[in-house]
Design a protein around this motif. Structure first.
Motif, PDB file in Angstrom:
ATOM      1  N   ILE A   1       1.013  -1.129   0.005  1.00 23.52           N
ATOM      2  CA  ILE A   1      -0.026  -0.043   0.078  1.00 23.52           C
ATOM      3  C   ILE A   1       0.715   1.357  -0.009  1.00 23.52           C
ATOM      4  O   ILE A   1       0.529   1.963  -0.651  1.00 23.52           O
ATOM      5  CB  ILE A   1      -1.004  -0.108   1.255  1.00 23.52           C
TER       6      ILE A   1
ATOM      7  N   ALA B   1       5.158   5.357   5.904  1.00 19.57           N
ATOM      8  CA  ALA B   1       4.910   3.802   6.386  1.00 19.57           C
ATOM      9  C   ALA B   1       3.427   3.676   6.436  1.00 19.57           C
ATOM     10  O   ALA B   1       2.695   4.389   7.213  1.00 19.57           O
ATOM     11  CB  ALA B   1       5.608   3.286   7.669  1.00 19.57           C
ATOM     12  N   VAL B   2       2.890   2.521   6.118  1.00 20.42           N
ATOM     13  CA  VAL B   2       1.587   1.730   6.293  1.00 20.42           C
ATOM     14  C   VAL B   2       1.843   0.452   6.842  1.00 20.42           C
ATOM     15  O   VAL B   2       2.657  -0.461   6.658  1.00 20.42           O
ATOM     16  CB  VAL B   2       0.764   1.736   5.040  1.00 20.42           C
ATOM     17  N   ARG B   3       0.941   0.481   8.077  1.00 21.96           N
ATOM     18  CA  ARG B   3       0.797  -1.165   8.607  1.00 21.96           C
ATOM     19  C   ARG B   3      -0.555  -1.600   8.674  1.00 21.96           C
ATOM     20  O   ARG B   3      -1.491  -0.786   9.015  1.00 21.96           O
ATOM     21  CB  ARG B   3       1.513  -1.036  10.194  1.00 21.96           C
ATOM     22  N   GLN B   4      -0.637  -2.771   8.256  1.00 26.58           N
ATOM     23  CA  GLN B   4      -2.120  -3.240   8.173  1.00 26.58           C
ATOM     24  C   GLN B   4      -2.012  -4.428   9.135  1.00 26.58           C
ATOM     25  O   GLN B   4      -1.289  -5.254   9.390  1.00 26.58           O
ATOM     26  CB  GLN B   4      -2.275  -4.022   6.812  1.00 26.58           C
TER      27      GLN B   4
ATOM     28  N   ARG C   1      -7.501  -2.791  10.283  1.00 26.28           N
ATOM     29  CA  ARG C   1      -7.015  -1.526  10.759  1.00 26.28           C
ATOM     30  C   ARG C   1      -5.846  -1.249  10.187  1.00 26.28           C
ATOM     31  O   ARG C   1      -4.892  -2.127  10.060  1.00 26.28           O
ATOM     32  CB  ARG C   1      -6.849  -1.801  12.473  1.00 26.28           C
ATOM     33  N   PHE C   2      -5.518   0.142   9.391  1.00 28.92           N
ATOM     34  CA  PHE C   2      -4.419   0.487   8.939  1.00 28.92           C
ATOM     35  C   PHE C   2      -3.668   1.766   9.824  1.00 28.92           C
ATOM     36  O   PHE C   2      -4.577   2.544  10.215  1.00 28.92           O
ATOM     37  CB  PHE C   2      -4.665   0.970   7.757  1.00 28.92           C
ATOM     38  N   GLU C   3      -2.608   1.572   9.869  1.00 27.14           N
ATOM     39  CA  GLU C   3      -1.748   2.677  10.738  1.00 27.14           C
ATOM     40  C   GLU C   3      -0.757   3.252   9.656  1.00 27.14           C
ATOM     41  O   GLU C   3       0.029   2.564   9.115  1.00 27.14           O
ATOM     42  CB  GLU C   3      -0.956   1.979  11.776  1.00 27.14           C
ATOM     43  N   ILE C   4      -1.176   4.589   9.613  1.00 25.94           N
ATOM     44  CA  ILE C   4      -0.597   5.117   8.355  1.00 25.94           C
ATOM     45  C   ILE C   4       0.241   6.459   8.977  1.00 25.94           C
ATOM     46  O   ILE C   4      -0.172   6.980   9.766  1.00 25.94           O
ATOM     47  CB  ILE C   4      -1.667   5.934   7.610  1.00 25.94           C
ATOM     48  N   GLU C   5       1.593   6.323   8.776  1.00 28.98           N
ATOM     49  CA  GLU C   5       2.417   7.116   9.244  1.00 28.98           C
ATOM     50  C   GLU C   5       2.929   8.463   8.533  1.00 28.98           C
ATOM     51  O   GLU C   5       3.182   8.102   7.099  1.00 28.98           O
ATOM     52  CB  GLU C   5       3.869   6.553   9.775  1.00 28.98           C
ATOM     53  N   LEU C   6       2.830   9.539   8.832  1.00 29.81           N
ATOM     54  CA  LEU C   6       3.003  10.722   7.917  1.00 29.81           C
ATOM     55  C   LEU C   6       4.193  11.479   8.421  1.00 29.81           C
ATOM     56  O   LEU C   6       4.748  11.424   9.566  1.00 29.81           O
ATOM     57  CB  LEU C   6       1.683  11.855   8.338  1.00 29.81           C
TER      58      LEU C   6
ATOM     59  N   LEU D   1      -8.522   3.138  -2.044  1.00 30.06           N
ATOM     60  CA  LEU D   1      -7.472   2.019  -1.871  1.00 30.06           C
ATOM     61  C   LEU D   1      -7.858   1.095  -0.907  1.00 30.06           C
ATOM     62  O   LEU D   1      -7.323  -0.053  -0.743  1.00 30.06           O
ATOM     63  CB  LEU D   1      -6.349   2.609  -1.928  1.00 30.06           C
ATOM     64  N   LEU D   2      -8.128   1.605   0.315  1.00 30.31           N
ATOM     65  CA  LEU D   2      -8.371   0.798   1.562  1.00 30.31           C
ATOM     66  C   LEU D   2      -9.603   0.051   1.751  1.00 30.31           C
ATOM     67  O   LEU D   2      -9.487  -1.047   2.562  1.00 30.31           O
ATOM     68  CB  LEU D   2      -7.763   1.636   2.765  1.00 30.31           C
TER      69      LEU D   2
END
Lengths: 80, 80
Positions: free
Chosen positions: A22, A36-39, B42-47, B66-67
Motif C-alpha cells: 500500500i 509507512a503503512v501497517r495493516q 485496521r491501517f496505521e498510516i505514518e505521515l 484504496l483501503l
C-alpha cells in the motif's frame, strides 16, 4: 449489549508486506507524505452483559489465544 | 511524525463468515456471553507531516478508494 474491541497489529520488527505494498502504491496515486503503512486486524465483540473490567480481562485472554498470535503480533483490548 | 488510523469494517448487512466462525468457536472454548463477532481491518498510516484536518481528509479520500470497498465496507479515519 456492550462492545469490546480488539486491535491486532504485527509487531514492529515483523515485516508487513501488505502494508508495504500500500505504501509503495501511494505516490503513484499522487499521494505524498506517507512514510509507512501497517495493516492489522480489528475485531468488534458484542457481549450480552456489560463490558466491565472482568469482561475486558476475559477477552484479553481470548485475544491472546484465538485472535492474535503473540509470537508475531501485539494486541490491545478496550471497551467501546 | 504523526499517525492516522483507518478502521474498515464490513457493513452490518454484509455477512461476515470469519467473525461468525470465531463467534461459534467461543462456547467450545468455555467462553460464554458473546452474541456476535465482526472482523475488520485496521491501517496505521505514518505521515512525515502533522496529522491535521487536511491530512485526515486526504486519507479519508484514500481510504475510500484504496483501503476500503465502500460497496460492502464502512470505514472511519482519525488521527492518533
Amino acid at each position: 449489549m456492550a462492545r469490546v474491541v480488539v486491535e491486532v497489529m504485527l509487531k514492529p520488527e515483523i515485516l508487513d508486506p501488505q502494508g508495504q505494498a500500500i505504501s509503495r502504491k501511494l505516490p503513484q496515486m499522487g499521494f505524498e507524505g506517507v512514510t509507512a503503512v501497517r495493516q492489522g486486524k480489528r475485531f468488534e465483540i458484542e457481549l450480552d452483559g456489560p463490558a466491565d473490567e472482568d469482561a475486558v480481562e476475559r477477552i484479553r485472554e481470548l485475544a491472546g489465544t484465538l485472535l492474535a498470535n503473540p509470537v508475531i503480533e501485539d494486541f490491545e483490548v478496550h471497551a467501546e
